[in-house]
Write an enzyme that holds these catalytic residues in place. Structure first.
Site, short mmCIF file in Angstrom:
data_model
loop_
_atom_site.label_atom_id
_atom_site.label_comp_id
_atom_site.label_asym_id
_atom_site.label_seq_id
_atom_site.Cartn_x
_atom_site.Cartn_y
_atom_site.Cartn_z
N LYS A 186 0.87 -1.17 0.00
CA LYS A 186 0.00 0.00 0.00
C LYS A 186 0.91 1.23 0.00
O LYS A 186 1.42 1.66 1.03
CB LYS A 186 -0.91 0.01 1.23
CG LYS A 186 -2.27 0.68 0.99
CD LYS A 186 -2.18 2.17 0.70
CE LYS A 186 -1.96 2.98 1.97
NZ LYS A 186 -1.90 4.47 1.67
N GLU A 262 9.31 1.39 11.57
CA GLU A 262 10.26 2.50 11.69
C GLU A 262 9.40 3.76 11.69
O GLU A 262 8.76 4.09 10.70
CB GLU A 262 11.26 2.55 10.53
CG GLU A 262 12.28 3.65 10.73
CD GLU A 262 12.76 4.26 9.43
OE1 GLU A 262 13.00 5.50 9.44
OE2 GLU A 262 12.87 3.55 8.43
N CYS A 296 13.40 10.85 8.16
CA CYS A 296 13.21 10.53 9.58
C CYS A 296 14.51 10.60 10.36
O CYS A 296 14.50 10.74 11.58
CB CYS A 296 12.58 9.15 9.71
SG CYS A 296 13.51 7.85 8.87
N GLU A 395 8.10 16.29 16.18
CA GLU A 395 8.67 16.11 14.84
C GLU A 395 8.00 17.05 13.85
O GLU A 395 6.78 17.02 13.68
CB GLU A 395 8.49 14.66 14.39
CG GLU A 395 9.17 14.37 13.06
CD GLU A 395 9.02 12.92 12.63
OE1 GLU A 395 9.98 12.38 12.06
OE2 GLU A 395 7.94 12.34 12.86
#
Length: 491
Positions: A186, A262, A296, A395
């Site tokens: 996906k 992750e 990231c 973040e």
């Protein structure tokens, strides 16, 4: 801040269909959504919107394929297929790089030199590594011998992010296929192009029908939710935002699927006074603003020892101002466009929040002059904030960094670890003992010393705390993508 405005590269409209059981198919509902080029805001194609119906078809195809020709392939045959996928990615490198930059807004030069070569290498690496994968055996005196056999987990759902679409998809798909699994992918709805082409490449390389399936669509109440909840999906591997990871975990718990995550990061970049300052600044430019800061692993919290704090700031700001923000297909461009209008507004909201928290913007913080279309933002450096500010704790995932001074080693270790995240960290020092000492105390899955983004694919990769579950890389990937059965033979 320099800007370059040139005509963005034009390509024919690229319409993405699902890839199920070896064929490209439209959605059963007929639903479609637009694919937007973030560098221009223009529609570059349409994407079929999948849901439960398409996921059911893809999972059924993947389940059938587990007992088909894919299962009967020898290790050598599977290695050859994996290597062929890597070769075909390289043969189509320029095409894939163009599509990646159209989808993401990142500089074409970055797609061409990083994303696509690394995607090919992921397949080449795990093809070669497969030859060394084994299991243990133990003899219990003269009574018995125990040995383990390794088998595929089964049908694996791969949910992919939008920031490094092909690189991170292949990082998961290569070991997953090497272990003999079948997959339903996906892709992120914002970046469907290279995943669609990869399905075509897999078929050309000799992957049997049903082994690799791609369903486009959205997450909640759509294809993503249907995939994570499906009872015939045995494992889910996900790279993305932490909140989404929690939603996936709740859905996967219904059938106790294996999970590999992750997730987000708010990574510290610690610069001691004895570091090579020029080298630290050059690498910090990359770890701050590469891929528009949409990585990231970016070091968005920069801590500088006070004796060199002002010197670092002066040079770092000057170098940041030299970065060229502009059209991804201009070879002079260093920083492209953010992924979407929605994400652009989110990043801008954090910059405004930083101002409210007392932060001062030394450079950036706004749309570059002359770039009125697309989702561009100048690389932004913020000072004057503290460890309790949201801009330091949450973040942002954009070209935005904070820079703070520190005085003592214990102080900076405490600040570096004062976060819900634990993905990566970078330490700059020429003191060997300090490097070992500090690195061992940082709560992160990977700690770089005097470098950044340097990876050996045999090593464990993943995050602590809310930055992930499990590890990938080398044998760690095979531990997730396989199941072990211990066999005990009485002698």
């Amino acid at each position: 801040m320099k800007t370059e405005v040139v005509a963005s590269e034009k390509v024919k409209a690229f319409d993405c269909q699902h890839f199920i059981n070896g064929r490209f198919l439209p959605s059963q509902s007929g639903k479609m959504f637009q694919n937007i080029n973030p560098a221009t805001g223009e529609v570059i194609g349409t994407v079929c919107e999948g849901g439960k119906e398409e996921i059911d078809l893809a999972v059924a195809a993947a389940k059938r394929a587990l007992s088909g020709p894919w299962k009967r392939m020898t290790t050598g045959e599977r290695i050859a297929v994996l290597r062929r996928i890597g070769d075909l990615i390289l043969e189509r490198k320029e095409e894939l790089a163009r599509l990646e930059s159209l989808d993401t807004g990142k500089p074409y030069s970055l797609s061409l030199t990083l994303d696509i070569p690394r995607a090919a290498y992921n397949f080449h690496f795990f093809a070669d590594y497969l030859r060394s994968v084994g299991t243990e055996a133990y003899q219990t005196d003269e009574v018995a011998i125990n040995y383990s056999i390794r088998r595929p987990v089964g049908v694996v759902g791969l949910i992919n992010p939008w920031n490094l679409p092909l690189l991170l998809l292949t990082w998961k798909l290569a070991p997953c296929l090497a272990a003999g699994n079948t997959v339903v992918i996906k892709p992120a709805e914002w970046t469907p192009l290279t995943a669609t082409v990869l399905a075509e490449i897999c078929k050309e390389a000799g992957v049997p029908d049903g082994v690799v399936n791609v369903v486009h669509g959205f997450g909640p109440d759509s294809a993503g939710a249907a995939l994570t909840e499906h009872p015939d999906v045995d494992a889910i591997t996900f790279t993305g935002e932490t909140t989404t990871g929690k939603v996936i975990m709740a859905a996967a718990a219904k059938s106790l699927k294996k999970l590999s995550y992750e997730l987000g990061g708010k990574n510290p970049n610690i610069i001691f006074a004895d570091a090579d300052l020029e080298e630290a600044i050059e690498t910090t430019l990359k770890s701050s603003f590469m891929n528009q800061g949409e990585v990231c692993l970016c070091g968005s919290r920069i801590y500088v020892e006070r004796p060199v704090y002002e010197q670092f700031l002066q040079k770092f700001v000057a170098k940041t101002k030299e970065l060229v923000v502009g059209d991804p297909f201009d070879p002079k461009t260093n920083v492209g466009a953010l992924i979407s209008e929605e994400h652009y507004e989110r990043v801008m909201s954090y910059i405004e929040l930083a101002k409210e928290e007392g932060g001062r913007i030394l450079t950036g913080g706004k749309r570059p002059d002359g770039l009125d279309q697309g989702y561009y933002l100048e690389p932004t450096i913020i000072v004057g904030v503290n460890r309790n500010c949201r801009i330091v704790r949450e973040e942002v995932f954009g070209p935005v960094v904070t820079v703070m001074p520190f005085d003592e080693e214990e102080e900076v270790i405490a600040q570096a670890n004062d976060t819900h995240y634990g993905l990566s960290a970078t330490i700059w020092t020429n003191d060997l003992r300090r490097a070992h000492r500090v690195a061992a105390r940082i709560e992160a899955g990977i700690v770089w010393v005097n470098t950044w983004f340097l990876r050996d694919l045999r090593t464990p990769f993943g995050g602590m705390k809310q930055s992930g579950i499990g590890r990938e890389g080398g044998m760690h990937s095979f531990e997730f993508y396989t199941e072990l059965t211990n066999i005990c033979i009485k002698l």
